[in-house]
Design an enzyme around this catalytic site. Structure first.
Site, short mmCIF file in Angstrom:
data_model
loop_
_atom_site.label_atom_id
_atom_site.label_comp_id
_atom_site.label_asym_id
_atom_site.label_seq_id
_atom_site.Cartn_x
_atom_site.Cartn_y
_atom_site.Cartn_z
N TYR A 96 0.84 -1.19 0.00
CA TYR A 96 0.00 0.00 0.00
C TYR A 96 0.87 1.24 0.00
O TYR A 96 1.81 1.34 0.78
CB TYR A 96 -0.95 0.02 1.20
CG TYR A 96 -2.12 -0.91 1.02
CD1 TYR A 96 -3.17 -0.57 0.17
CD2 TYR A 96 -2.17 -2.13 1.68
CE1 TYR A 96 -4.24 -1.43 -0.02
CE2 TYR A 96 -3.24 -2.99 1.49
CZ TYR A 96 -4.27 -2.64 0.65
OH TYR A 96 -5.33 -3.48 0.45
N TYR A 141 0.25 -5.80 -11.13
CA TYR A 141 0.67 -7.19 -11.01
C TYR A 141 0.75 -7.89 -12.36
O TYR A 141 1.66 -8.70 -12.59
CB TYR A 141 -0.23 -7.94 -10.03
CG TYR A 141 -0.04 -7.42 -8.62
CD1 TYR A 141 1.21 -7.46 -8.00
CD2 TYR A 141 -1.08 -6.83 -7.92
CE1 TYR A 141 1.40 -6.95 -6.74
CE2 TYR A 141 -0.89 -6.32 -6.65
CZ TYR A 141 0.35 -6.39 -6.06
OH TYR A 141 0.55 -5.87 -4.81
#
Length: 179
Positions: A96, A141
């Site tokens: 994060y 990702y």
């Protein structure tokens, strides 16, 4: 801009609590109810829960600092700490980053730290769960070579959400380590 990565210790609980709550709130407050967010932030980032996670030998946290300020964090899990038990694997549970630092290679630096640890541990793969509606993270990702392999439920307060499970197989040769 210089990014430094450092391991989080139990002495850092308040800073971890602060960055955890801030980054999660920034990422998801506008797409979830206030009550669900409040419930999740209180439970997931309580001092007691973070202390337990920090003392778990199968979990590690890392801060990313820019100019001395914590702007992001990483949580990785091994063995029994993984949310899904995958043999010879490392889970990225959280990366994060404060919104002000999106697009500035901070997430990439934390991701690289996770990859480096996976190679040190000679893990066969690295995996994670990402909310199916978190398109920014899904692109990140995908760009880094992760492929979907399943789903699991994630509860945010009273809201049952779906996380896509993604993994990246790791080859253990020197030339591939420089990802």
């Amino acid at each position: 801009m210089k990014i430094s990565i450092e391991k989080v210790t139990t002495n850092d609980i308040q800073k971890l609590q602060e960055i955890g709550r801030s980054t999660f709130y920034e990422a998801f407050a506008d797409v979830n109810t206030e009550d669900d967010m409040k419930d999740y932030l209180e439970k997931s980032f309580s001092e007691k829960k973070l202390k337990t996670e920090l003392n778990n030998k199968d979990s590690q946290f890392y801060f990313a600092r820019v100019d001395g300020s914590v702007v992001a964090y990483l949580k990785i899990n091994f063995g029994q700490a993984q949310n899904e038990k995958i043999d010879n694997a490392i889970e990225i549970e959280r990366i994060y980053v404060l919104k002000a630092f999106h697009g500035k290679k901070v997430a990439q630096a934390l991701y690289q730290k996770a990859i480096d640890i996976a190679y040190e541990q000679q893990a066969a793969c690295i995996w994670l769960g990402v909310w199916e509606e978190n398109h920014r993270a899904l692109r990140f990702y995908d760009k880094n070579g992760f492929k979907a392999f399943g789903k699991h439920a994630f509860w945010l307060g009273n809201d049952k959400q779906t996380d896509l499970l993604m993994k990246k197989e790791l080859a253990h040769t020197n030339e591939l380590k420089t990802l």
